[in-house]
Design an enzyme around this catalytic site. Structure first.
Site, PDB file in Angstrom:
ATOM      1  N   ARG A 129       1.007  -1.437   0.036  1.00  0.00           N
ATOM      2  CA  ARG A 129       0.002  -0.041  -0.066  1.00  0.00           C
ATOM      3  C   ARG A 129       0.778   1.030  -0.006  1.00  0.00           C
ATOM      4  O   ARG A 129       1.678   1.368   0.862  1.00  0.00           O
ATOM      5  CB  ARG A 129      -0.835   0.024   1.093  1.00  0.00           C
ATOM      6  CG  ARG A 129      -2.128   0.835   0.962  1.00  0.00           C
ATOM      7  CD  ARG A 129      -2.930   1.044   2.171  1.00  0.00           C
ATOM      8  NE  ARG A 129      -2.286   1.674   3.427  1.00  0.00           N
ATOM      9  CZ  ARG A 129      -2.077   1.540   4.645  1.00  0.00           C
ATOM     10  NH1 ARG A 129      -2.742   0.537   4.931  1.00  0.00           N
ATOM     11  NH2 ARG A 129      -1.619   2.227   5.269  1.00  0.00           N
ATOM     12  N   GLU A 134       4.491   7.207   3.120  1.00  0.00           N
ATOM     13  CA  GLU A 134       5.046   5.839   3.176  1.00  0.00           C
ATOM     14  C   GLU A 134       4.786   4.986   2.160  1.00  0.00           C
ATOM     15  O   GLU A 134       3.682   4.850   1.572  1.00  0.00           O
ATOM     16  CB  GLU A 134       5.429   5.581   4.404  1.00  0.00           C
ATOM     17  CG  GLU A 134       3.872   4.994   4.981  1.00  0.00           C
ATOM     18  CD  GLU A 134       4.111   4.568   6.300  1.00  0.00           C
ATOM     19  OE1 GLU A 134       5.042   4.304   6.957  1.00  0.00           O
ATOM     20  OE2 GLU A 134       2.975   4.445   7.215  1.00  0.00           O
ATOM     21  N   ASN A 189       4.280   0.674   2.301  1.00  0.00           N
ATOM     22  CA  ASN A 189       4.165  -0.222   3.269  1.00  0.00           C
ATOM     23  C   ASN A 189       4.538  -1.694   2.625  1.00  0.00           C
ATOM     24  O   ASN A 189       3.801  -1.947   1.409  1.00  0.00           O
ATOM     25  CB  ASN A 189       2.552  -0.342   3.786  1.00  0.00           C
ATOM     26  CG  ASN A 189       2.467   1.074   4.552  1.00  0.00           C
ATOM     27  OD1 ASN A 189       2.633   1.082   5.543  1.00  0.00           O
ATOM     28  ND2 ASN A 189       1.512   1.847   3.909  1.00  0.00           N
ATOM     29  N   SER A 202      -2.764  -2.802   5.974  1.00  0.00           N
ATOM     30  CA  SER A 202      -4.103  -3.148   6.439  1.00  0.00           C
ATOM     31  C   SER A 202      -5.062  -2.203   5.712  1.00  0.00           C
ATOM     32  O   SER A 202      -4.945  -1.454   4.966  1.00  0.00           O
ATOM     33  CB  SER A 202      -4.208  -3.297   7.912  1.00  0.00           C
ATOM     34  OG  SER A 202      -3.767  -1.804   8.164  1.00  0.00           O
ATOM     35  N   LYS A 208      12.089   3.464   6.335  1.00  0.00           N
ATOM     36  CA  LYS A 208      12.089   5.014   5.869  1.00  0.00           C
ATOM     37  C   LYS A 208      13.482   5.590   5.368  1.00  0.00           C
ATOM     38  O   LYS A 208      13.699   6.267   4.578  1.00  0.00           O
ATOM     39  CB  LYS A 208      11.546   5.890   7.035  1.00  0.00           C
ATOM     40  CG  LYS A 208      10.211   5.620   7.406  1.00  0.00           C
ATOM     41  CD  LYS A 208       9.534   6.426   8.653  1.00  0.00           C
ATOM     42  CE  LYS A 208       8.234   6.165   9.100  1.00  0.00           C
ATOM     43  NZ  LYS A 208       8.451   4.940  10.049  1.00  0.00           N
ATOM     44  N   LYS A 217      11.265  11.688  11.563  1.00  0.00           N
ATOM     45  CA  LYS A 217      10.783  10.622  11.716  1.00  0.00           C
ATOM     46  C   LYS A 217      11.644   9.447  11.950  1.00  0.00           C
ATOM     47  O   LYS A 217      12.680   9.369  11.529  1.00  0.00           O
ATOM     48  CB  LYS A 217      10.149  10.048  10.434  1.00  0.00           C
ATOM     49  CG  LYS A 217       8.869  10.695   9.849  1.00  0.00           C
ATOM     50  CD  LYS A 217       8.429  10.383   8.458  1.00  0.00           C
ATOM     51  CE  LYS A 217       6.999  10.641   8.132  1.00  0.00           C
ATOM     52  NZ  LYS A 217       6.661   9.792   7.115  1.00  0.00           N
ATOM     53  N   GLU A 245       8.618   1.268  13.152  1.00  0.00           N
ATOM     54  CA  GLU A 245       7.198   1.185  12.885  1.00  0.00           C
ATOM     55  C   GLU A 245       6.306   1.707  13.993  1.00  0.00           C
ATOM     56  O   GLU A 245       6.576   1.673  15.160  1.00  0.00           O
ATOM     57  CB  GLU A 245       7.087  -0.025  12.427  1.00  0.00           C
ATOM     58  CG  GLU A 245       7.612  -0.404  11.062  1.00  0.00           C
ATOM     59  CD  GLU A 245       7.457   0.542   9.694  1.00  0.00           C
ATOM     60  OE1 GLU A 245       6.160   0.974   9.662  1.00  0.00           O
ATOM     61  OE2 GLU A 245       8.234   0.944   9.041  1.00  0.00           O
ATOM     62  N   GLY A 246       4.968   1.969  13.540  1.00  0.00           N
ATOM     63  CA  GLY A 246       4.047   1.734  14.457  1.00  0.00           C
ATOM     64  C   GLY A 246       3.418   3.234  14.769  1.00  0.00           C
ATOM     65  O   GLY A 246       2.528   3.257  15.482  1.00  0.00           O
ATOM     66  N   ARG A 292      -7.779   7.489   4.645  1.00  0.00           N
ATOM     67  CA  ARG A 292      -7.809   7.578   6.085  1.00  0.00           C
ATOM     68  C   ARG A 292      -8.073   8.830   6.453  1.00  0.00           C
ATOM     69  O   ARG A 292      -7.269   9.868   5.903  1.00  0.00           O
ATOM     70  CB  ARG A 292      -6.647   7.061   6.608  1.00  0.00           C
ATOM     71  CG  ARG A 292      -6.707   5.635   7.262  1.00  0.00           C
ATOM     72  CD  ARG A 292      -5.681   5.248   7.941  1.00  0.00           C
ATOM     73  NE  ARG A 292      -4.435   5.257   7.251  1.00  0.00           N
ATOM     74  CZ  ARG A 292      -3.250   4.711   7.726  1.00  0.00           C
ATOM     75  NH1 ARG A 292      -3.236   3.887   8.908  1.00  0.00           N
ATOM     76  NH2 ARG A 292      -2.115   4.718   6.839  1.00  0.00           N
TER      77      ARG A 292
END
Ligand SMILES: *[C@@H]1O[C@H](CO)[C@@H](O)[C@H](O)[C@H]1NC(C)=O
Ligand SMILES: *[C@@H]1O[C@H](CO)[C@@H](O)[C@H](O)[C@H]1NC(C)=O
Length: 536
Positions: free
Chosen positions: A134, A153, A155, A160, A350, A418, A422-423, A510
């Site tokens: 994604r 970014e 993925n 998901s 990244k 950044k 992750e997360g 989103r």
């Protein structure tokens, strides 16, 4: 034009209209499994014994406007991006050079790299790899320039919301067209919902059909087929294995894929929490190393796993102990096709994204990874990169440029810092950057990437229905994700992947409240949304 579109949207609702829309959305989400397990903060576990309850996923009440030209550009680039990341994951030496400094200081990356080295030493039992990707973007609308698409970014693991995003598009379409497109009952009339020729805004009137579920499952099915017959003696029935978190709340998003995989492709799949991998899987001791899964509910039947699909193991918190790392290693060395392999997961760092932004006179990585593509395709890809900088003083490409920009409060104001990790939850913004950097040892700076801030439309607004049932109107920021899949074969000794399956299809929008700087729908900060496309 673009600005007035955002200023006059969404349509106003009076109290009765809002109550009806909220009620309809609450019912539709549960009726169509646009749902998540409630967090213990919303439903305390004593009222949810056995984790039995489901509630609406956080959604917006209206789709959000998005320029058609940028949406089409993102879709058009996806297959090129898929190929780019397949090529990166096929070039271990390049990855090692790029990640070396970080592997030295970051346990998580170091552990992943060690698994890769161990399996390489033993010899790879599988040369096929699968990516369900994604690519995430924001619309960049600076005061002093034209609007454009900027990548947030890419993925490469656990991408998901393919399942739920299809349902959101269906729900918004239902709301805009029921009982008839001329007179929907839930939405007041608005030019953005009017796709007639003479409408003042050229628009599709409703969200485009979202094909994420069929696209992602077709990727899993292609890998399952490419695996071929069972390598066990005697032969075993084959299956796909979804490796999931023990405490996953976003389970219906995943079930949408496994159900479709069975219904449309006739492929069985099983869910296995990370803590149970060692108990229920074994790698056969033969040279082929097939991965054998024994369902705990029926230990008399064994399956051979064709594809390991990770919806876990992307974050350090998924590895609770050495046991978990052992489990990851065991799956990686097996003959199952990994989605993703360790190398493909690392390709999504990244740091890699930042290094790709370099261009001549420095190394032009895009050209070397995508030698068959035209310069104009590569330029279109490049145009989606936000300016990014390394904070490593030993980076020969841009010595100290990032450090200068990060430490000067005037330039830091237009940037985000950044971490590799992750997360979400760890980004440092604007004026906080110089102080933060000074508070940590300089040797740790290289673990961060400095990225120029993206400026989304200022006036965008929408209603969000949160998982606690409250609806709120507010200023919002949207992030567009485009789904794609890629299956390829690596030939030992070559860095050129042989691409067998490369597709684009489906999207995620989103939308989060402007007050929160962090994304992460599952964390409860943002809502699932869909797009309404306008021409400008
Ligand atoms: C939604 O569900 C409620 C409660 O079950 C029901 O009373 C109501 O009629 C439904 N409304 C709509 C618009 O579906
Ligand atoms: C759509 O726009 C046209 C032109 O402004 C108008 O005539 C028509 O009534 C509109 N349709 C709806 C359903 O609002």
């Amino acid at each position: 034009m673009a600005n007035t579109i955002y200023t006059h949207y969404p349509p106003e609702l009076d109290g009765q209209q809002e109550a009806f829309l909220v009620q309809t959305v609450k019912n539709w989400t549960v009726e169509h499994a646009l749902t998540v397990r409630p967090s213990a903060a919303i439903v305390p576990s004593e009222f949810n014994s056995g984790n039995m309850l489901a509630t609406n996923a956080p959604v917006t009440l209206f789709p959000s406007p998005f320029p058609e030209s940028c949406f089409d550009q993102a879709r058009g680039l996806q297959r090129v991006y898929n190929e780019l990341y397949a090529a990166i994951a096929s070039d271990e030496q390049w990855l090692e050079t790029v990640l070396k400094e970080l592997i030295e200081v970051d346990d998580f990356l170091a552990n992943l790299w060690k698994i890769y080295l161990d399996v390489r030493r033993e010899g790879h039992a599988q040369h096929l790899s699968l990516g369900l990707f994604r690519s995430d973007y924001m619309l960049h609308t600076p005061d002093d320039g034209p609007k454009s698409l900027r990548q947030v970014e890419f993925n490469t693991i656990s991408s998901s919301f393919g399942g739920l995003s299809c349902r959101v598009a269906e729900m918004h379409t239902h709301l805009a067209t029921y009982p008839s497109p001329q007179h929907p009952i839930a939405y007041p009339p608005h030019p953005l919902f009017n796709n007639s020729e003479d409408s003042p805004i050229k628009t599709t009137g409703r969200p485009p059909v979202n094909t994420a579920i069929s696209t992602l499952t077709a990727g899993l099915a292609a890998a399952h087929q490419a695996y071929g017959p069972s390598k066990s003696t005697p032969q075993l029935p084959t299956c796909v294995l979804f490796v999931v978190q023990d405490t996953e709340r976003n389970v219906f998003d995943q079930l949408a894929l496994s159900s479709y995989l069975h219904k449309e492709h006739g492929i069985p799949s099983f869910r296995l929490p990370t803590s149970k991998i060692t108990a229920y899987t074994t790698v056969a001791g033969t040279p082929e190393r097939p991965l054998i899964y024994t369902p705990p509910s029926d230990t008399s039947t064994q399956y051979e796993v064709t594809v390991v699909y990770y919806r876990a193991f992307y974050a350090p918190t998924d590895y609770t102990d050495a046991h978990a790392w052992g489990a990851r290693h065991s799956l990686e060395r097996s003959a199952a096709i990994k989605c993703p392999s360790v190398l493909l997961q690392l390709a999504g760092s990244k740091k890699v994204q930042q290094v790709l932004t370099s261009k001549p006179p420095g190394p032009y990585h895009l050209k070397s990874f995508l030698p068959k593509h035209t310069d104009s395709t590569l330029e279109s890809l490049r145009s989606t990169f936000a300016p990014q900088y390394s904070l490593s003083s030993s980076d020969p490409a841009v010595p100290a440029e990032g450090i200068k920009l990060a430490l000067d409060p005037a330039t830091a104001a237009n940037h985000v810092l950044k971490p590799q990790r992750e997360g979400g939850g760890n980004n440092i913004y604007r004026s906080n950057i110089p102080g933060f950097l000074k508070s940590i040892p300089e040797s740790q700076w290289k673990q961060y990437i400095l990225m120029e801030l993206i400026h989304p439309p200022k006036d965008a607004k929408n209603f969000a229905l949160r998982s606690d049932g409250a609806a709120a109107l507010g200023n919002v920021i949207s992030e567009l994700g485009i789904f794609g899949t890629c299956l390829w074969r690596n030939t030992p000794g070559s860095t050129a992947p042989e691409i067998l399956h490369n597709t684009e299809g489906g999207y995620l929008l989103r939308t989060k409240s402007k007050e929160s700087d962090e994304g992460g729908v599952a964390a409860g900060f943002s809502s699932l949304d869909s797009v309404i496309l306008y021409k400008d």
